[in-house]
Motif scaffolding. Structure first.
Motif, mmCIF file in Angstrom:
data_model
loop_
_atom_site.group_PDB
_atom_site.id
_atom_site.type_symbol
_atom_site.label_atom_id
_atom_site.label_comp_id
_atom_site.label_asym_id
_atom_site.label_seq_id
_atom_site.Cartn_x
_atom_site.Cartn_y
_atom_site.Cartn_z
ATOM 1 N N SER A 1 0.833 -1.213 0.000
ATOM 2 C CA SER A 1 0.000 0.000 0.000
ATOM 3 C C SER A 1 0.864 1.258 0.000
ATOM 4 O O SER A 1 0.553 2.238 -0.681
ATOM 5 C CB SER A 1 -0.919 0.009 1.231
ATOM 6 O OG SER A 1 -1.836 -1.057 1.170
ATOM 7 N N GLU A 2 1.963 1.210 0.755
ATOM 8 C CA GLU A 2 2.870 2.357 0.796
ATOM 9 C C GLU A 2 3.526 2.565 -0.567
ATOM 10 O O GLU A 2 3.653 3.702 -1.039
ATOM 11 C CB GLU A 2 3.933 2.138 1.879
ATOM 12 C CG GLU A 2 4.927 3.273 2.043
ATOM 13 C CD GLU A 2 4.337 4.518 2.687
ATOM 14 O OE1 GLU A 2 5.100 5.474 2.938
ATOM 15 O OE2 GLU A 2 3.119 4.547 2.952
ATOM 16 N N GLN A 3 3.924 1.491 -1.214
ATOM 17 C CA GLN A 3 4.500 1.609 -2.554
ATOM 18 C C GLN A 3 3.483 2.197 -3.539
ATOM 19 O O GLN A 3 3.820 3.058 -4.349
ATOM 20 C CB GLN A 3 4.984 0.242 -3.051
ATOM 21 C CG GLN A 3 6.265 -0.231 -2.388
ATOM 22 C CD GLN A 3 6.714 -1.586 -2.897
ATOM 23 O OE1 GLN A 3 5.897 -2.415 -3.294
ATOM 24 N NE2 GLN A 3 8.009 -1.830 -2.889
ATOM 25 N N GLU A 4 2.246 1.728 -3.462
ATOM 26 C CA GLU A 4 1.213 2.240 -4.364
ATOM 27 C C GLU A 4 0.951 3.718 -4.119
ATOM 28 O O GLU A 4 0.748 4.488 -5.065
ATOM 29 C CB GLU A 4 -0.073 1.432 -4.186
ATOM 30 C CG GLU A 4 0.040 0.001 -4.703
ATOM 31 C CD GLU A 4 -1.144 -0.860 -4.293
ATOM 32 O OE1 GLU A 4 -2.095 -0.304 -3.678
ATOM 33 O OE2 GLU A 4 -1.120 -2.074 -4.573
ATOM 34 N N ARG A 5 0.981 4.127 -2.857
ATOM 35 C CA ARG A 5 0.753 5.532 -2.531
ATOM 36 C C ARG A 5 1.881 6.410 -3.057
ATOM 37 O O ARG A 5 1.647 7.432 -3.714
ATOM 38 C CB ARG A 5 0.617 5.696 -1.013
ATOM 39 C CG ARG A 5 0.321 7.135 -0.566
ATOM 40 C CD ARG A 5 0.260 7.241 0.942
ATOM 41 N NE ARG A 5 1.560 7.077 1.560
ATOM 42 C CZ ARG A 5 2.461 8.060 1.675
ATOM 43 N NH1 ARG A 5 2.200 9.271 1.178
ATOM 44 N NH2 ARG A 5 3.623 7.833 2.275
ATOM 45 N N LEU A 6 3.113 5.997 -2.781
ATOM 46 C CA LEU A 6 4.264 6.789 -3.214
ATOM 47 C C LEU A 6 4.446 6.738 -4.729
ATOM 48 O O LEU A 6 4.968 7.684 -5.325
ATOM 49 C CB LEU A 6 5.529 6.304 -2.507
ATOM 50 C CG LEU A 6 5.585 6.532 -0.994
ATOM 51 C CD1 LEU A 6 6.818 5.871 -0.397
ATOM 52 C CD2 LEU A 6 5.561 8.016 -0.660
#
Length: 256
Positions: A15-20
């Motif tokens: 999720s963090e990768q998708e957000r960034l």
């Protein structure tokens, strides 16, 4: 070796990768990037981590800043760090980025005039399972233009070490020649680059942040005296030398 991370942690990382990922800029943002000779570029950075053989957690985090175009050392920072996150394919950034960012922050505080205008990372950028590798992660969080250069092919999104891929490598005649790494979707995620006339084995270049792929490839080639671009090569050599000096009984090694 530590146990693999729990599934909920991996989902959090995804999720963090998708957000960034939404913050990655895949075009040239600097005037020097648009110049045929990169006029205006004066400082290039290289970052890497080196490990003691048999020790997956204690590493030397290395930052070098070289002058451009003559590639002379302007600044170096070697720091022993203890990694707390395990190695998981596709999530290297969560293990390494915090220490690379700390090195950049130390430079910002000590000698901000030497902050690199672009950073080379020993790893991938958009050429990644979820199009957000280490070079993207570091680029977005640091705000600096960033280029990922990997020594080995990441077999991902339909890109494989096939006979066709090997034939494309064989067709690279001279330093600067390249071919696209095209995902099954048809999107070009990076390029395989013959970085010098003397090395027939390519490197794999992909966008990290705030640079276009064509510019990243051209800049990588301009920084190569040998197969690996000089900022990464210097970071690798100096981190291994640091380990040899401070841990003479241990063999230093670097990740591929």
């Amino acid at each position: 070796m530590s146990a693999p991370p729990a599934e909920d942690l991996l989902e959090e990382w995804k999720s963090e990768q998708e957000r960034l990922r939404q913050q990655v800029v895949e075009v040239d943002t600097e005037d020097w990037q648009r110049k045929p000779d990169f006029s205006g570029l004066q400082r290039v950075g290289g970052m890497d981590l080196s490990f003691i053989k048999g020790d997956d957690f204690n590493a030397c985090a290395q930052l070098v800043v070289l002058s451009y175009p003559d590639l002379k050392l302007l600044y170096e920072d070697s720091q022993m760090v203890t990694l707390t996150a395990p190695y998981v394919a596709g999530f290297l950034a969560f293990r390494e980025t915090p220490f690379l960012l700390e090195a950049l922050q130390r430079l910002r505080m000590k000698q901000p005039n030497l902050l690199p205008q672009v950073v080379f990372v020993d790893g991938n950028g958009l050429f990644h399972y979820r199009e957000f590798g280490l070079a993207c992660h570091l680029g977005v969080l640091s705000g600096l233009p960033c280029v990922g250069v990997a020594k080995n092919l990441l077999q991902v999104q339909g890109v494989h070490k096939s006979e066709e891929h090997q034939a494309q490598i064989a067709a690279l005649q001279k330093g600067g020649d390249s071919f696209p790494l095209t995902a099954a979707s048809g999107k070009v995620l990076g390029k395989a680059l013959r970085s010098s006339d003397s090395s027939s084995k390519p490197v794999y270049v992909s966008v990290g942040h705030r640079i276009s792929l064509d510019t990243a490839v051209r800049l990588t080639h301009s920084c190569c005296r040998y197969r690996v671009p000089e900022p990464i090569r210097q970071a690798d050599c100096r981190s291994r030398e640091y380990l040899r000096k401070h841990f003479p009984a241990a063999d230093a090694c670097t990740k591929e």
